[in-house]
Design an enzyme around this catalytic site. Structure first.
Site, short mmCIF file in Angstrom:
data_model
loop_
_atom_site.label_atom_id
_atom_site.label_comp_id
_atom_site.label_asym_id
_atom_site.label_seq_id
_atom_site.Cartn_x
_atom_site.Cartn_y
_atom_site.Cartn_z
N ASP A 30 0.85 -1.20 0.00
CA ASP A 30 0.00 0.00 0.00
C ASP A 30 0.88 1.24 0.00
O ASP A 30 1.70 1.43 0.89
CB ASP A 30 -0.89 -0.04 1.26
CG ASP A 30 -1.76 1.20 1.37
OD1 ASP A 30 -2.00 1.85 0.34
OD2 ASP A 30 -2.20 1.51 2.50
N ASP A 34 -4.22 3.87 2.75
CA ASP A 34 -5.65 3.57 2.94
C ASP A 34 -5.88 2.12 3.37
O ASP A 34 -7.02 1.66 3.46
CB ASP A 34 -6.46 3.92 1.69
CG ASP A 34 -6.09 3.04 0.51
OD1 ASP A 34 -5.17 2.19 0.63
OD2 ASP A 34 -6.72 3.17 -0.57
N ASP A 38 -1.90 -1.22 -3.68
CA ASP A 38 -2.24 -0.47 -4.89
C ASP A 38 -1.12 -0.59 -5.94
O ASP A 38 -0.06 -1.19 -5.68
CB ASP A 38 -2.55 1.00 -4.57
CG ASP A 38 -1.49 1.62 -3.67
OD1 ASP A 38 -0.30 1.36 -3.92
OD2 ASP A 38 -1.85 2.33 -2.72
N ASP A 107 -5.44 -10.60 -15.38
CA ASP A 107 -6.52 -11.53 -15.08
C ASP A 107 -7.72 -11.19 -15.97
O ASP A 107 -8.12 -10.04 -16.05
CB ASP A 107 -6.91 -11.40 -13.60
CG ASP A 107 -7.20 -12.73 -12.96
OD1 ASP A 107 -8.03 -13.47 -13.51
OD2 ASP A 107 -6.60 -13.03 -11.92
N ASP A 207 -9.85 -16.55 -15.82
CA ASP A 207 -10.60 -17.03 -14.66
C ASP A 207 -11.67 -18.04 -15.09
O ASP A 207 -12.44 -17.77 -16.01
CB ASP A 207 -11.27 -15.82 -14.00
CG ASP A 207 -11.83 -16.12 -12.64
OD1 ASP A 207 -11.04 -16.45 -11.74
OD2 ASP A 207 -13.06 -16.02 -12.47
N GLU A 261 -7.75 -21.05 -16.14
CA GLU A 261 -8.06 -21.69 -14.87
C GLU A 261 -9.22 -22.64 -15.12
O GLU A 261 -10.29 -22.23 -15.58
CB GLU A 261 -8.46 -20.64 -13.83
CG GLU A 261 -8.58 -21.25 -12.43
CD GLU A 261 -9.50 -20.50 -11.50
OE1 GLU A 261 -9.34 -20.63 -10.29
OE2 GLU A 261 -10.40 -19.77 -11.99
N HIS A 333 -4.18 -17.30 -4.48
CA HIS A 333 -5.05 -16.52 -3.60
C HIS A 333 -6.32 -17.26 -3.18
O HIS A 333 -7.08 -16.75 -2.37
CB HIS A 333 -5.43 -15.23 -4.33
CG HIS A 333 -6.26 -15.50 -5.55
ND1 HIS A 333 -5.77 -16.17 -6.66
CD2 HIS A 333 -7.56 -15.23 -5.83
CE1 HIS A 333 -6.73 -16.28 -7.55
NE2 HIS A 333 -7.82 -15.72 -7.08
N ASP A 334 -6.56 -18.44 -3.74
CA ASP A 334 -7.75 -19.22 -3.37
C ASP A 334 -7.40 -20.41 -2.47
O ASP A 334 -8.30 -21.16 -2.06
CB ASP A 334 -8.41 -19.81 -4.63
CG ASP A 334 -9.03 -18.75 -5.52
OD1 ASP A 334 -9.42 -17.68 -5.00
OD2 ASP A 334 -9.13 -19.01 -6.74
O1 TEU Z 1 -11.67 -19.22 -8.78
C1 TEU Z 1 -12.47 -20.27 -9.28
C2 TEU Z 1 -12.63 -21.40 -8.42
O2 TEU Z 1 -13.13 -22.42 -8.82
C3 TEU Z 1 -12.26 -21.14 -7.02
O3 TEU Z 1 -13.26 -20.31 -6.63
C4 TEU Z 1 -12.17 -22.26 -6.12
O4 TEU Z 1 -13.02 -23.30 -6.42
C5 TEU Z 1 -12.50 -21.76 -4.78
O5 TEU Z 1 -11.86 -20.54 -4.58
C6 TEU Z 1 -12.05 -22.72 -3.78
O6 TEU Z 1 -12.22 -22.14 -2.56
C7 TEU Z 1 -11.63 -18.06 -9.49
C8 TEU Z 1 -10.80 -17.02 -8.75
O7 TEU Z 1 -9.50 -17.47 -8.65
C9 TEU Z 1 -11.45 -16.75 -7.43
O8 TEU Z 1 -10.69 -15.89 -6.63
C10 TEU Z 1 -12.81 -16.17 -7.70
O9 TEU Z 1 -13.49 -16.01 -6.49
C11 TEU Z 1 -13.64 -17.06 -8.62
O10 TEU Z 1 -12.91 -17.53 -9.74
C12 TEU Z 1 -14.80 -16.27 -9.19
O11 TEU Z 1 -14.33 -15.34 -10.10
#
Ligand code: TEU
Length: 573
Positions: A30, A34, A38, A107, A207, A261, A333-334
């Protein structure tokens, strides 16, 4: 710093030889206090990325968005969310990266938009040309068109009072799915992609791109088959037509990294996306190895079964060896933090983080490093549900209590702390300053309290840190074609603790041995491995022998890479 991403040819495109670094901008750096990361903050860290040696950055969404899903709900594809800056800040990021020979991959989120996107507003009003931009269904307000489930929990349909119809959302209700059968939608998406290409992007991470085509008639799904309806929207009937069209119209003849993805894709599916007769994608993110510890769903997890994990990796390595290409990742990140999930985030945090990095950098395919992975960041404590930020985790807790599976948050806390996506989204730990040096303000999500110990500043000056090891791994990867292109073979598949494999390219050979256990063990090198000429090039233990003994005595989480000398020159180290 020498990189190999300049030029390339059909068989050796830059993206096969690259290491990609994923930035989740909200949590990276950041610059204006805030509490939200960014673009200016990212630009300031360009030297950090350069020093790490990565070849490309995949930047998670920074577009206009109401942030119901942290930017994966886009309301304007051609603008930057004000919290992140503006187009000039974006161009600044592009330029500082390009000056350092680092490419920028954006993305692309086009399975759905935000319900605040102009297209949805118009569609909801049935304006000319927009009525069919989304999946609408006439019917009684208490009768959804089918039984499909949202990936974030609950039904995939919501009733829109304004239009008096149901609309489909495979994710949150604020993320309506676009109707890809409508050629105007496709043209709009192509135009937007072209616009970003004209801005100088070097590729797209697409995505959930395998969800864009739904079975005509929207029939019920089999409720017994995992996520209900998935057979009607994962790798759906027209997905390849849509991707080929996109390739022919927008992507052809460009030197881009295009990674799709694709949750739920099998090796056979992946070949159709990436193979020589495929849809033109460079690679896909498959999910098999990151769902290996799931039970009925991601909230019922178990320990990672190593044998099955090895088998999955080996299957994908072989499946895309000759046709297509793998991506290699253990975190994003997921996903929860990889060291907490596949390693040991206590006593062996550094050691197991290095072991996991060794794995991702010595498989065939393009390694993706997720921010913080390179310093061994771990899962975080979430003492109360108020500390959670992610819509998926919040839905889960709410539903668990509502459905009586839990009396209160405490009952599901352990599950949340092991699994929630928020684990990966706590701020990047730059230093031991307040808020880990991430912000001068109040961070949008709490920092992991371990930042005093786990941070970039500390790791930077320590030759034994995870960060120093990652730098070495990335450099090694750049030096050796063997690690990029070499054929993979799984060794000792039944060994309960050791993940071992060989690599082979022309006259060069490699042996990688990883003790994925918190106990010491020994490993008999299988007879099929020619130990002759193999030399240690990197290891996470000081006392590893320089050549390969018949039996390796391995410390907990010990990782070793032995290679024959490069035929182009000396081996690393
Ligand atoms: O993720 C797709 C997806 O299938 C994931 O959501 C996964 O199954 C889930 O996060 C498991 O917990 C993509 C992005 O990477 C994610 O951040 C988004 O939330 C999602 O698509 C919707 O755009």
């Amino acid at each position: 710093m020498s990189r190999r991403n300049a030029g390339g040819d059909d068989d050796h495109p830059w993206w096969k030889e690259a290491v990609v670094y994923q930035v989740y901008p909200k949590s990276f750096n950041d610059s204006d206090g805030d509490g939200i990361g960014d673009l200016a903050g990212l630009a300031r860290r360009a030297d950090y990325l350069d020093d790490l040696g990565v070849d490309a950055v995949w930047l998670c969404p920074v577009y206009g968005s109401p942030m119901a899903d942290n930017g994966y709900d886009i309301s304007d594809y051609r603008s930057i969310h004000p919290a992140y800056g503006d187009m000039d800040d974006w161009r600044q990021v592009r330029d500082v990266l390009h000056e350092r020979d680092i490419r920028l991959v954006m993305d692309l989120v086009v399975n759905h938009t935000s319900d605040e996107h102009e297209w949805f507003r118009r569609s909801r009003r049935e304006e000319d040309g927009y009525a069919d931009y989304y999946h609408w269904w006439e019917g009684e307000p208490d009768e959804p068109p089918n039984n499909w489930e949202s990936i974030f929990g609950g039904p995939a349909w919501s009733y829109d009072e304004a239009r008096g119809e149901w609309y489909l959302h495979l994710f949150d209700e604020k993320q309506p799915d676009l109707n890809w059968r409508n050629s105007a939608v496709r043209e709009d998406v192509h135009g937007m992609m072209q616009w970003w290409l004209d801005e100088g992007v070097d590729g797209f991470r697409m995505d959930v791109i395998n969800l864009i085509s739904k079975t005509e008639g929207l029939p019920d799904g089999d409720p017994e088959a995992g996520l209900t309806g998935a057979e009607h929207f994962m790798n759906g009937p027209r997905v390849h037509d849509r991707l080929r069209e996109m390739h022919d119209r927008v992507l052809d003849d460009r030197d881009l990294l295009v990674v799709g993805e694709t949750p739920g894709a099998s090796v056979a599916d992946a070949r159709e996306y990436v193979g020589p007769n495929g849809d033109g994608l460079s690679m896909v993110f498959q999910f098999e190895h990151v769902t290996v510890d799931h039970g009925d769903d991601k909230w019922t997890t178990a320990d990672v079964p190593l044998a099955e994990f090895k088998e999955i990796i080996a299957k994908w390595q072989a499946g895309l060896a000759d046709e297509g290409w793998n991506s290699v990742y253990l975190s994003n990140h997921d996903q929860p933090r990889m060291v907490s999930r596949f390693g040991d985030d206590g006593e062996y945090r550094r050691k197991s983080a290095k072991l996991l990095g060794t794995l991702t950098h010595t498989l065939q395919g393009t390694p993706f490093v997720y921010q913080g992975e390179e310093i061994g960041m771990t899962n975080a404590p979430f003492e109360s549900p108020d500390e959670l930020r992610d819509v998926e985790a919040k839905n889960y807790v709410e539903r668990a209590v509502e459905h009586g599976e839990a009396d209160c948050y405490e009952d599901v806390r352990e599950t949340v702390e092991a699994t929630a996506r928020d684990n990966a989204r706590t701020p990047m730990q730059w230093s031991d300053d307040t808020h880990a040096g991430f912000t001068d303000g109040e961070p949008w999500i709490e920092c992991n309290p371990n930042y005093a110990e786990v941070n970039v500043e500390r790791a930077r000056s320590d030759p034994d840190s995870v960060l120093s090891y990652y730098r070495e791994l990335i450099a090694l990867r750049h030096e050796r074609d063997l690690l990029v292109y070499g054929e993979f073979e799984l060794l000792a598949p039944d060994d309960p603790d050791v993940f071992a494999y060989s690599r082979r390219l022309d006259g060069e050979r490699g042996l990688i041995v990883l003790n994925v256990a918190a106990d010491a063990t020994s490993f008999d090198v299988p007879a099929e491995v020619d130990r002759d000429g193999l030399e240690l090039v990197i290891a996470n233990a000081d006392d590893a022998p320089a050549t390969v003994p018949a039996t390796l005595d391995l410390d907990p989480y010990e990782a070793r890479v032995y290679l024959t000398p490069s035929q182009e020159g000396g081996v690393g180290r």
